[in-house]
Enzyme design. Structure first.
Site, PDB file in Angstrom:
ATOM      1  N   ASP A 208       0.854  -1.099   0.056  1.00 39.35           N
ATOM      2  CA  ASP A 208      -0.204   0.316  -0.055  1.00 39.35           C
ATOM      3  C   ASP A 208       0.879   1.132   0.012  1.00 39.35           C
ATOM      4  O   ASP A 208       1.906   1.345   0.645  1.00 39.35           O
ATOM      5  CB  ASP A 208      -0.655  -0.117   1.421  1.00 39.35           C
ATOM      6  N   GLU A 258      15.563 -14.315  -0.860  1.00 33.17           N
ATOM      7  CA  GLU A 258      16.052 -15.127   0.101  1.00 33.17           C
ATOM      8  C   GLU A 258      14.979 -16.382   0.055  1.00 33.17           C
ATOM      9  O   GLU A 258      15.395 -17.696   0.011  1.00 33.17           O
ATOM     10  CB  GLU A 258      16.055 -14.675   1.532  1.00 33.17           C
TER      11      GLU A 258
HETATM   12  C1  NOJ Z   1      -4.502   2.757  -0.906  1.00 25.11           C
HETATM   13  C2  NOJ Z   1      -5.599   1.712  -0.628  1.00 25.11           C
HETATM   14  O1  NOJ Z   1      -5.901   1.097  -2.302  1.00 25.11           O
HETATM   15  C3  NOJ Z   1      -6.857   2.456  -0.463  1.00 25.11           C
HETATM   16  O2  NOJ Z   1      -7.989   1.764  -0.534  1.00 25.11           O
HETATM   17  C4  NOJ Z   1      -6.672   3.242   0.882  1.00 25.11           C
HETATM   18  O3  NOJ Z   1      -7.660   3.833   1.581  1.00 25.11           O
HETATM   19  C5  NOJ Z   1      -5.357   3.798   1.174  1.00 25.11           C
HETATM   20  N1  NOJ Z   1      -4.365   3.579   0.356  1.00 25.11           N
HETATM   21  C6  NOJ Z   1      -4.829   4.192   2.328  1.00 25.11           C
HETATM   22  O4  NOJ Z   1      -4.442   2.930   3.178  1.00 25.11           O
END
Ligand code: NOJ
Length: 548
Positions: A208, A258
């Site tokens: 993310d 790894e």
């Molecule tokens: C990107 C994710 O795809 C989204 O759904 C989320 O709200 C934000 N990052 C924050 O984690």
């Protein structure tokens, strides 16, 4: 093609051309009748994914979380939220997936956690200046003003004040405090998280906001911030894309290598990197960093030949020389669904011209699946689901909606629980006899998109995806290194290209019929009328005569 005839994905660099299906666990399938999807629900539907022809699945976060941002606010990175199951359900899921030769990718959220994460609770309790607070970005403001002018991506200030007067940084919702990635505990904790899931057998991790993590030293104001109360600030040069983040990806890559070497099974890192500058984006997929990053520009491109041509070339240029491959995307859990986008509809603004949207979405899927690289599908895309654009305010859950006083409708409309069976309660999302209500309401017209109905209709979107994916596995030029893309001359409004010697794809983006620029044997068409002519908004795949 039968389920067993698909070549196994054991080859080392499976990820370069894999088609991965994104499962938004909460909305995919509910096994216990509580109206919320869960891991056992996913497990029960693995045969569906296998027969769809995808190579693996990416599971959105299923960890313990108060669900302020549906799992992107994590309390414990090494467990399963009770609504979704247990670690044992995860283990059963991955075992079954592997038995069916499906890869499993899990989602890691390193930029921020939940306000209920034990470290954040400790930080609040320990007070200003404590070592516990140093794992986050706590700072003093000026009077009642926050420490700087940074904006939350979901709208409003990126700072929240706590009772003792200090403020903490949250790039997303208030309930998602950002970690301080300059603190050694943070780095060490995430390496453990990585190993935890790799030990459990995952084939990869989706990361993310992989261009987040570090913040500029001293947290200076964004001098040229051009945003108001509702817009976020995705270009703040002090909050995003700091050089130090690349060290993290290098060390994570070393860890995955790894595991890949020890087990002979390549484990991959796929980053969500929201940078528009493709040169900067390319830096994230250098050979010793992330394997891939999603190429969101494809999703954002207008439906016209020029935009698509440019964006495809840009995607290919981005990864050229990196040893990586493009991860094409048309849909995900953060964007209005492609049928609606191409229809000119939007959340809160109406569905648009759905017939047009559907035709374009069918053609776009064929275009994407003919391009060199891998593709990420989002659940329901294969059912031709449009966005639910008219969810009433009181059911909306997206923090973006609430933080902007409803100005931004948010992302609930692409997260409505899937329809599986037209004639059943909750369209088969929950078992018969379940609560009968789903966590977001499904509109009546979802019945028309139920998987069982579409399976019985040879012209359906579901059949188009199944046939395209089966062909993709059968045609070496589409999934091997030999299938370089070569553009063919075509009239305005039309895209045409070959892959290797024997395969060609043509897309008519215009609103008038055109002569099909490619001669050969028609393999697949997005529109049943396609042949010597291509109807408006249609695509064809063609087998070329030998050596053409
Ligand atoms: C990107 C994710 O795809 C989204 O759904 C989320 O709200 C934000 N990052 C924050 O984690």
């Amino acid at each position: 093609m039968s389920e067993t005839s698909r070549p196994p994905l054991s080859h080392a660099d499976w990820w370069r051309t894999a088609v991965i299906y994104q499962v938004y666990v909460r909305s995919f399938a509910d096994s216990n009748g509580d109206g919320v999807g869960d891991l056992d629900g996913v497990r029960a539907r693995l045969p569906y994914l296998r027969s769809l022809g995808v190579d693996g699945l990416w599971l959105n976060p299923f960890y313990p979380s108060p669900q302020h941002d549906h799992g992107y606010d994590v309390v414990d990175y090494r467990d399963v939220h009770p609504d979704y199951g247990t670690l044992a359900s995860f283990d059963r899921l991955i075992q079954d997936a592997h038995r069916l030769d499906l890869k499993v990718i899990v989602d890691v959220v390193p930029n921020h956690c939940s306000i209920e994460h034990p470290w954040f609770r400790e930080a609040l309790a320990a007070g200003p200046g404590s070592p516990e607070r140093a794992r986050f970005h706590f700072a003093d403001g000026e009077g009642d003003e926050p420490p700087n002018n940074w904006r939350s991506i979901f709208g409003g200030s990126a700072w929240q004040r706590v009772p003792d007067g200090q403020w903490y940084l949250h790039t997303f919702a208030t309930e998602q405090p950002d970690f301080n990635w300059r603190h050694p505990d943070v780095e060490a904790a995430f390496e453990d998280v990585l190993r935890f899931w790799l030990d459990r057998g995952v084939d990869g991790l989706r990361i993310d906001v992989a261009h987040g993590l570090h913040k500029a030293e001293g947290l200076p104001d964004h001098e040229h911030a051009d945003c108001d109360e509702v817009t976020g600030d995705p270009v703040n040069p002090h909050a995003w894309n700091q050089p130090e983040v690349h060290d993290v990806w290098r060390s994570w890559r070393a860890i995955t290598e790894e595991y890949s070497q020890a087990t002979g099974r390549e484990r991959v890192l796929v980053g969500e990197v929201g940078l528009l500058d493709t040169e900067q984006l390319a830096r994230y997929q250098r050979p010793d960093e992330l394997h891939q990053t999603f190429f969101f520009e494809f999703l954002r491109a207008e439906w016209d030949d020029r935009s698509l041509y440019d964006v495809i070339d840009r995607g290919l240029e981005t990864i050229a020389g990196s040893g990586s491959s493009v991860a094409w995307v048309l849909n995900n859990h953060d964007m209005p669904r492609s049928v609606t986008r191409y229809a000119g509809g939007a959340p809160g603004a109406g569905p648009g011209d759905l017939e047009l949207g559907r035709a374009r979405a069918r053609a776009a899927a064929m275009l994407m699946l003919a391009l060199p690289g891998s593709a990420y599908l989002y659940q329901g895309e294969e059912l031709g689901l449009p966005e639910v654009t008219d969810l009433p305010d009181h059911v909306l859950t997206d923090p973006m909606f609430h933080r902007t006083g409803g100005v931004r409708r948010g992302r609930d409309g692409c997260r409505v629980p899937l329809p599986w069976r037209a004639e059943h309660d909750s369209f088969g999302f929950s078992p018969d006899g379940g609560s009968g209500t789903t966590w977001l309401p499904q509109p009546e017209w979802f019945a028309e998109h139920a998987a069982d109905l579409l399976l019985g209709d040879g012209d359906s979107m579901l059949h188009l995806y199944r046939e395209a994916l089966a062909l993709r596995h059968r045609i070496p030029a589409l999934t091997s290194g030999t299938g370089e893309l070569r553009w063919l001359p075509a009239e305005p409004g039309v895209l045409a290209f070959t892959r290797g010697d024997g395969f060609a794809c043509a897309v008519n983006c215009s609103s008038r019929p055109v002569v099909n620029p490619i001669d050969g044997t028609l393999l697949l068409a997005s529109d049943p009328e396609a042949g010597e002519k291509l109807p408006p908004n249609s695509a064809v795949w063609t087998l070329l005569p030998d050596g053409a």
